[in-house]
Design an enzyme around this catalytic site. Structure first.
Site, PDB file in Angstrom:
ATOM      1  N   LYS A  93       0.851  -1.195   0.000  1.00  0.00           N
ATOM      2  CA  LYS A  93       0.000   0.000   0.000  1.00  0.00           C
ATOM      3  C   LYS A  93       0.879   1.234   0.000  1.00  0.00           C
ATOM      4  CE  LYS A  93      -4.057   1.956   0.274  1.00  0.00           C
ATOM      5  NZ  LYS A  93      -3.622   2.850  -0.813  1.00  0.00           N
ATOM      6  N   LYS A 151       5.551   2.129  -2.898  1.00  0.00           N
ATOM      7  CA  LYS A 151       5.479   3.475  -3.485  1.00  0.00           C
ATOM      8  C   LYS A 151       5.726   3.334  -4.971  1.00  0.00           C
ATOM      9  CE  LYS A 151       4.680   7.643  -1.834  1.00  0.00           C
ATOM     10  NZ  LYS A 151       3.683   7.940  -0.783  1.00  0.00           N
ATOM     11  N   GLY A 187      -3.001   8.018  -4.329  1.00  0.00           N
ATOM     12  CA  GLY A 187      -2.434   9.241  -4.883  1.00  0.00           C
ATOM     13  C   GLY A 187      -1.262   9.762  -4.072  1.00  0.00           C
ATOM     14  N   ASP A 188      -0.541  10.672  -4.665  1.00  0.00           N
ATOM     15  CA  ASP A 188       0.552  11.378  -3.995  1.00  0.00           C
ATOM     16  C   ASP A 188       0.722  12.685  -4.773  1.00  0.00           C
ATOM     17  OD1 ASP A 188       2.710  10.809  -1.786  1.00  0.00           O
ATOM     18  OD2 ASP A 188       3.854  11.669  -3.433  1.00  0.00           O
ATOM     19  N   THR A 247      -4.810  13.542   5.242  1.00  0.00           N
ATOM     20  CA  THR A 247      -3.417  13.727   5.655  1.00  0.00           C
ATOM     21  C   THR A 247      -3.244  15.047   6.399  1.00  0.00           C
ATOM     22  OG1 THR A 247      -2.726  12.489   3.690  1.00  0.00           O
ATOM     23  CG2 THR A 247      -1.022  13.677   4.889  1.00  0.00           C
ATOM     24  N   ASN A 261      -2.153  19.770  -1.254  1.00  0.00           N
ATOM     25  CA  ASN A 261      -3.283  19.181  -0.549  1.00  0.00           C
ATOM     26  C   ASN A 261      -3.043  19.099   0.954  1.00  0.00           C
ATOM     27  OD1 ASN A 261      -5.825  17.618  -0.409  1.00  0.00           O
ATOM     28  ND2 ASN A 261      -4.471  15.966   0.191  1.00  0.00           N
TER      29      ASN A 261
END
Length: 446
Positions: free
Chosen positions: A92, A128, A167-168, A211, A242
């Site tokens: 993950k 990742k 997402g990142d 986050t 974000n």
């Protein structure tokens, strides 16, 4: 054998394996300093050689991404997925699209993600991925075609029980939607293979905010341990992405004074604290692809191209931009300006020199593997909702997020409290390591 000798020998072996992977080696050494003595004192962990095994990921998938721009020209990018460790659950971790993406960066992020996910208490392994694709200046159609091409290459290696990307940087709900559709067309299945989806097709409410909100909940837990509250504290935030914007939003709602946000051009400084109007203006500028310079007089903030968010009097620092953004000199400025607490919204935002400066000054700091774990925590909740086919309200997700962040704080406090002081970095490293190491050792040599 002393801790220093253990670390020196371990890092010497690691550098032979990971030569030139500076970001990864930086992250690895920070963890090794805190956990190698624990591993050495436990015969089962020593025999399993846990940290030696964690020096290399389980698997690295590297691929070419070929796509066409709006002029019909073929463009080529590089993509990766680093499946780091699935000892406690399926892989993950996020996908990042940015020209700075390379194998070392993704390897460090996957390593950190392994421990971050373990701290949440959810059954999630670490991974990742991403590409060196730069979406700046690209049309929506070009970004969509790139996402589709990227997923065509990645799809055979992921699945809802195997590897669940999210997402990142530069990968938001929109990009997740395009990739989800591409995966669905490839697999002919509708499942929770990606998190961060829109709620209309299986996404969790509060994932976008998670986050940033989680960062503030962790800071509140840190302050609560000291008998203090966030209200009226002067808080500096770096970045305008974000995490930064939602951390600022939640901090304002909790009564804090957000004195700064930033971008690559400079810093927006609000001496009396950022208003909701100012935050809305900054958001609209970002949505338009513009900078936060030239603020309107109505928001009572000024833009300074020669300043960082840390150049002002503040109580709490929240670096939320990217890795190694805070240098040793910036750390000295933070100390001089009276900063008492730092919590990482980005992954490894401090250089090694900056961390040393802050630790010598006795500044309390929380590492990203703890303080920015809110995103993956809600991703884990999204996975559970997808499995069950039942979805939680925003308030229910927010309550779970608060509980998870408080639990992470308490696990760290149990591992590294000395009197009234908690070493958050050490505690996070040890607590995350114990969870992963016990699973690795229990499964034998495989």
């Amino acid at each position: 054998m002393s801790r220093d000798t253990l670390v020196t020998k371990f890092m010497s072996r690691a550098k032979d394996i990971a030569e030139g992977q500076d970001e990864f080696l930086q992250a690895l050494e920070e963890v090794a300093q805190d956990v190698l003595t624990i591993e050495k004192a436990d015969s089962a962990l020593t025999q399993a050689r846990v940290m030696d095994r964690l020096t290399d990921p389980d698997r690295v998938i590297s691929f070419r991404v070929v796509w066409q721009n709006d002029q019909g020209e073929v463009e080529i990018n590089r993509g990766w997925r680093v499946q780091y460790c699935n000892a406690i659950g399926p892989y993950k971790g996020g996908l990042r699209f940015h020209p700075s993406v390379n194998f070392s960066v993704l390897k460090f992020l996957g390593f950190e993600q392994t421990f971050k996910n373990a701290l949440t208490g959810l059954p999630l392994g670490g991974a990742k991925g991403g590409s060196d694709f730069d979406p700046r200046g690209r049309s929506d159609a070009e970004i969509m075609r790139f996402c589709q091409a990227f997923m065509r290459q990645l799809a055979p290696y992921i699945g809802p029980e195997q590897d669940i990307p999210a997402g990142d940087i530069n990968v938001s709900t929109r990009e997740i939607g395009w990739m989800f559709a591409s995966y669905k067309a490839y697999s002919q299945q509708f499942n929770g293979v990606l998190t961060g989806k829109a709620p209309s097709f299986g996404g969790s409410l509060m994932r976008t905010e998670a986050t940033g909100y989680g960062l503030i909940y962790f800071v509140q837990a840190m302050l609560g341990k000291q008998g203090e509250e966030l209200s009226s504290k002067r808080v500096a935030v770096s970045g305008k992405g974000n995490v930064a914007m939602h951390a600022a939003e939640k901090a304002i709602a909790e009564g804090a004074h957000i004195i700064s946000i930033s971008d690559t051009r400079g810093t927006l400084y609000c001496e009396d604290g950022m208003s909701e109007e100012a935050l809305s203006w900054a958001r609209s500028r970002k949505a338009e692809g513009k900078g936060i310079d030239n603020p309107p007089s109505s928001i009572a903030c000024r833009f300074d191209a020669d300043k960082t968010p840390w150049d002002f009097d503040l109580d709490i620092a929240l670096p939320c931009a990217t890795q190694n953004e805070v240098t040793g000199k910036m750390a000295e400025t933070l100390v001089d300006n009276g900063t008492r607490l730092l919590a990482e919204g980005a992954n490894m935002p401090l250089t090694k020199e900056a961390a040393t400066v802050l630790d010598k000054a006795g500044l309390v700091r929380a590492p990203g593997k703890a303080s920015n774990a809110g995103g993956v925590a809600v991703s884990g909740l999204e996975m559970a909702q997808n499995h069950q086919g039942e979805f939680m309200s925003a308030d229910a997700v927010d309550d779970r997020l608060k509980t998870i962040m408080a639990s992470i704080h308490d696990k760290i406090a149990e591992e590294a409290t000395d009197g009234n002081r908690i070493n958050y970095v050490k505690g996070a490293n040890i607590a995350g390591y114990r969870k992963v190491a016990d699973a690795v050792a229990a499964m034998g040599a495989i």
